[in-house]
Design an enzyme around this catalytic site. Structure first.
Site, short mmCIF file in Angstrom:
data_model
loop_
_atom_site.label_atom_id
_atom_site.label_comp_id
_atom_site.label_asym_id
_atom_site.label_seq_id
_atom_site.Cartn_x
_atom_site.Cartn_y
_atom_site.Cartn_z
N GLY A 20 0.87 -1.28 0.00
CA GLY A 20 -0.01 0.14 0.13
C GLY A 20 0.75 1.16 -0.01
N GLY A 21 0.26 2.46 0.24
CA GLY A 21 1.11 3.61 0.37
C GLY A 21 2.25 3.31 1.39
N ALA A 22 2.39 2.94 2.62
CA ALA A 22 3.17 3.03 3.51
C ALA A 22 4.34 2.15 2.85
CB ALA A 22 2.63 2.35 4.71
N THR A 49 -5.07 1.37 0.49
CA THR A 49 -4.81 2.67 -0.57
C THR A 49 -5.53 2.71 -1.55
OG1 THR A 49 -2.47 2.32 0.72
CG2 THR A 49 -2.61 3.58 -1.62
N GLY A 55 -8.60 11.88 -0.50
CA GLY A 55 -7.24 12.59 -1.14
C GLY A 55 -6.28 12.41 -0.16
N ASP A 223 -2.81 -8.04 10.74
CA ASP A 223 -1.33 -9.01 10.79
C ASP A 223 -0.08 -8.16 11.28
OD1 ASP A 223 -3.46 -10.51 9.33
OD2 ASP A 223 -2.25 -10.93 7.55
N HIS A 351 -14.12 1.56 9.78
CA HIS A 351 -13.26 2.27 8.70
C HIS A 351 -11.91 2.41 8.93
CE1 HIS A 351 -13.48 4.62 5.20
NE2 HIS A 351 -12.86 5.80 5.58
N GLU A 375 -0.94 2.30 8.68
CA GLU A 375 -2.13 2.09 9.51
C GLU A 375 -1.77 1.15 10.46
OE1 GLU A 375 -5.78 1.92 7.16
OE2 GLU A 375 -7.00 1.21 9.00
N ARG A 386 -9.17 9.94 13.76
CA ARG A 386 -8.51 10.54 12.67
C ARG A 386 -9.01 11.67 12.07
NH1 ARG A 386 -8.60 8.41 6.75
NH2 ARG A 386 -10.69 8.19 7.65
N LEU A 392 -3.29 8.82 4.72
CA LEU A 392 -2.38 8.80 3.56
C LEU A 392 -0.96 9.60 3.71
CD1 LEU A 392 -4.81 8.38 0.47
CD2 LEU A 392 -3.09 6.52 1.26
C1 LIG Z 1 -12.84 2.95 1.41
C2 LIG Z 1 -11.61 3.70 2.24
C3 LIG Z 1 -11.35 5.01 1.90
C4 LIG Z 1 -10.46 5.76 2.55
N1 LIG Z 1 -10.17 7.10 2.02
C5 LIG Z 1 -9.11 7.74 2.45
C6 LIG Z 1 -8.64 9.04 2.10
O1 LIG Z 1 -9.55 9.49 1.22
N2 LIG Z 1 -7.64 9.65 2.40
C7 LIG Z 1 -6.71 9.07 3.34
O2 LIG Z 1 -5.98 9.78 3.75
N3 LIG Z 1 -7.19 7.92 3.87
C8 LIG Z 1 -8.18 7.13 3.44
N4 LIG Z 1 -8.56 5.90 3.88
C9 LIG Z 1 -7.66 5.30 4.79
C10 LIG Z 1 -6.20 5.00 4.06
O3 LIG Z 1 -6.67 4.39 2.78
C11 LIG Z 1 -5.40 3.63 4.64
O4 LIG Z 1 -5.14 4.22 5.91
C12 LIG Z 1 -4.05 3.75 3.99
O5 LIG Z 1 -4.35 3.37 2.65
C13 LIG Z 1 -3.58 2.67 4.73
O6 LIG Z 1 -2.32 2.19 3.99
P1 LIG Z 1 -1.17 1.42 4.29
O7 LIG Z 1 -0.15 1.21 3.30
O8 LIG Z 1 -1.00 1.24 5.56
O9 LIG Z 1 -1.70 -0.08 4.32
P2 LIG Z 1 -2.90 -0.69 2.63
O10 LIG Z 1 -3.06 0.30 1.76
O11 LIG Z 1 -4.09 -1.28 3.58
O12 LIG Z 1 -1.86 -1.99 2.61
C14 LIG Z 1 -1.50 -3.11 3.30
C15 LIG Z 1 -0.75 -3.85 2.64
O13 LIG Z 1 -0.19 -4.86 3.24
C16 LIG Z 1 -0.19 -6.35 2.92
N5 LIG Z 1 -0.38 -7.24 4.01
C17 LIG Z 1 -1.17 -7.29 4.91
N6 LIG Z 1 -0.83 -8.56 5.95
C18 LIG Z 1 -0.13 -9.15 5.07
C19 LIG Z 1 0.75 -10.32 5.37
N7 LIG Z 1 0.53 -11.03 6.41
N8 LIG Z 1 1.62 -10.71 4.37
C20 LIG Z 1 1.79 -9.95 3.42
N9 LIG Z 1 1.39 -8.99 3.06
C21 LIG Z 1 0.59 -8.55 3.92
C22 LIG Z 1 -1.57 -6.34 1.97
O14 LIG Z 1 -1.71 -7.19 0.78
C23 LIG Z 1 -1.41 -4.67 1.44
O15 LIG Z 1 -0.43 -4.72 0.34
C24 LIG Z 1 -9.51 5.26 3.35
C25 LIG Z 1 -9.80 3.99 3.53
C26 LIG Z 1 -10.77 3.04 3.07
C27 LIG Z 1 -10.92 1.42 3.23
#
Ligand SMILES: Cc1cc2nc3c(=O)[nH]c(=O)nc-3n(C[C@H](O)[C@H](O)[C@H](O)COP(=O)(O)OP(=O)(O)OC[C@H]3O[C@@H](n4cnc5c(N)ncnc54)[C@H](O)[C@@H]3O)c2cc1C
Length: 546
Positions: A20-22, A49, A55, A223, A351, A375, A386, A392
């Protein structure tokens, strides 16, 4: 890469769990000569993400200021945010936007070809950059494309990290502890591989699959939080879960968000008898803040013992509805709901996970060599609630900061320890997968009914009792049978559910997203709720001291 052999051990400089973004902001910010693994448990874009709509918040307009963004965040977080984290995140807005633009993300522009800024709840200024109403898709697809082009990144889709390997878990207590990689299940071959690296980052997203109704994709099973805790890291503020007021309720279809804009354009919330119930609770009715609308819906659902309430926009002209909500109109029509004539069944849905793994300003956890980003982490940014579009931003700011820290600590002479391969000699194939399904459903219903938007001490106690029972059953199952994706996720989900309940029980006040009928007022003390695992070692560097 051919990984079909069983029990393969692979060596990398950095392992990033999450695309994801992180995860991808870290991957793309590290030097291009590092040998990096990026793991995703599904496809690369299947992440929260990708689904983000609104946004990314950043101070870009000259009428805006860093101080205003900081103040807005502190107010939204019910003053439980940690000021240093808020400052770091807000100040990192410009460089995060540059990072995204440099990688080719196409944001919506205004008439003067400048980034179009929109405004969202809690923000006192226009400061949200976006790509129409599908910002996450633009970010995710672009960053995934860049990651695929990078020769030093090896991508593993459908690989599920099981647990972090640390020196102390291997019994090397004579050495100072550090993370050295993970055990990972290849879902296709069903083999567990050993991934080793001096640096491991957990960027696994949130944990909102703990609830029956959620806006999150299936990957959000906590996880990263569970793995870090088992490895010996502290976790904080798990009681603060954000609920979106209106998600589709449909027994046969996956739940998805029904945008707030529909209420903005005049839709009413109704009970089964047709009553516009929000009027009884708040003079702003359907346009009251998110948490109030969500709490009111929850109250009425529990009071009447119904499964959902109705969202009604049928009083608007059909052309208006089709013009303003073309995507929703088509999507719901496919499910037999014509929103120009029919009301939409809705429930609030889990959410966003505000709490997570305690980290410092570089996303370093309590364990050397182990990072938590996005996250999955608790940086202190969100406090008790939040603010929209800050999440993001947090992913990018902390992803880049972790990259810097890894570079500073990089040692090309790292000595690889011997690590035993995954031992399957004591387990057999599971006889009944129905056990997993049953526990999965029970857990998510328990969380929804007892640990949802409105809590009481009694409900939390009931929930804890059931969760402990489920945890015992799942642990037994995990010890006896070969691991599968479902089992790994359920084991993590039951642990994070327990964390949510334990944190909620510790907070004897109502603040931000945590509302309990037993303590309806704000407490006098500002403190975070910290869970310390049994394996926590005090001699480890203490970060964000409570
Ligand atoms: C519908 C929706 C709308 C949103 N709108 C906004 C917005 O407009 N603006 C904003 O700032 N935030 C928004 N958010 C929140 C934001 O999108 C998330 O907080 C952010 O994208 C999280 O990014 P991340 O990289 O931490 O995790 P994620 O993007 O969820 O990525 C997690 C990754 O970890 C991998 N993973 C997880 N567990 C394992 C494992 N055990 N082994 C291997 N891989 C694993 C997954 O496959 C995935 O690739 C929204 C969220 C949702 C659900």
């Amino acid at each position: 890469m051919d990984m079909s052999d069983s029990n393969t051990t692979h060596h990398f400089d950095v392992i990033i769990v999450g695309s994801g973004g992180a995860g991808l902001s870290l991957a793309l910010s590290l030097p291009s000569h590092y040998n990096i693994a990026v793991l995703a448990k599904s496809s690369l874009t299947e992440a929260s993400t990708f689904y983000a709509q609104g946004g990314v918040a950043a101070v870009l307009d000259e009428t805006d200021s860093i101080q205003q963004h900081i103040d807005d965040t502190m107010i939204a977080g019910a003053h439980l945010c940690e000021l240093d984290a808020v400052k770091q995140t807000v100040e990192g807005g410009r460089s995060s936007v540059d990072f995204l633009l440099n990688h080719g993300v196409e944001f919506t522009l205004d008439e003067e070809d400048q980034l179009h800024l929109t405004r969202e709840g809690g923000h006192s200024q226009r400061r949200i950059i976006h790509a129409a109403d599908a910002t996450g898709k633009a970010i995710s697809t672009t960053l995934v494309q860049r990651a695929k082009e990078q020769k030093n990144l090896t991508i593993f889709e459908n690989y599920i990290a099981i647990d972090v390997i640390t020196l102390h878990k291997l019994g090397r207590k004579d050495q100072s502890n550090r993370a050295i990689g993970l055990y990972v299940l290849d879902e296709k071959t069903e083999k567990v591989h050993t991934f080793l690296a001096p640096f491991t980052a957990l960027a696994c997203g949130g944990a909102m699959k703990a609830y029956l109704y959620t806006s999150n994709p299936d990957i959000a099973t906590g996880d990263g939080i569970a793995m870090a805790y088992r490895a010996g890291c502290r976790v904080a503020n798990m009681e603060f879960n954000q609920f979106h007021p209106t998600c589709l309720y449909h027994p046969q279809a996956r739940s998805f968000l029904i945008t707030e804009a529909m209420r903005g354009e005049g839709a009413y919330l109704r009970l089964p008898d047709g009553e516009r119930f929000m009027l009884r609770f708040d003079e702003r009715a359907e346009l009251a803040p998110r948490d109030i609308v969500a709490r009111t819906i929850d109250h009425e659902i529990k009071r009447l013992g119904i499964r959902h309430v109705w969202l009604d926009i049928t009083h608007k002209p059909a052309e208006f509805i089709q013009e303003h909500f073309p995507t929703l109109y088509t999507r719901l029509l496919e499910l037999g709901i014509d929103i120009t004539k029919d009301m939409i069944p809705v429930v609030p849905a889990a959410h966003y996970t505000c709490g997570g793994v305690v980290v410092d300003e570089h996303s370093q956890t309590d364990i050397e060599g182990l990072y938590a980003i996005g996250e999955t982490s608790y940086t202190g940014l969100h406090g008790a609630n939040r603010m929209a579009s800050n999440s993001l931003l947090e992913c990018f700011v902390y992803g880049m900061s972790a990259a810097q820290d890894i570079q500073n600590k990089f040692d090309s002479n790292f000595k690889w320890p011997d690590v035993p391969t995954w031992d399957e000699s004591q387990v057999t194939d599971a006889d009944e997968d129905v056990v997993i399904l049953q526990n999965w459903d029970e857990l998510r219903s328990t969380m929804w009914n007892y640990v949802g938007i409105v809590r009481t001490t009694k409900r939390l106690e009931r929930a804890l009792h059931r969760i402990e029972m489920l945890k015992r059953e799942i642990t037994e199952y995990y010890q006896d049978y070969r691991v599968s994706k479902n089992l790994i996720e359920l084991r993590n989900l039951v642990l994070v559910s327990e964390m949510i309940v334990r944190c909620a029980m510790q907070r004897k006040e109502s603040r931000g997203l945590h509302y309990t009928l037993d303590y309806p007022e704000l407490g006098t003390e500002l403190r975070k709720t910290v869970l310390t695992p049994p394996s926590f070692e005090v001699e480890q560097p203490l970060v964000n001291v409570v």
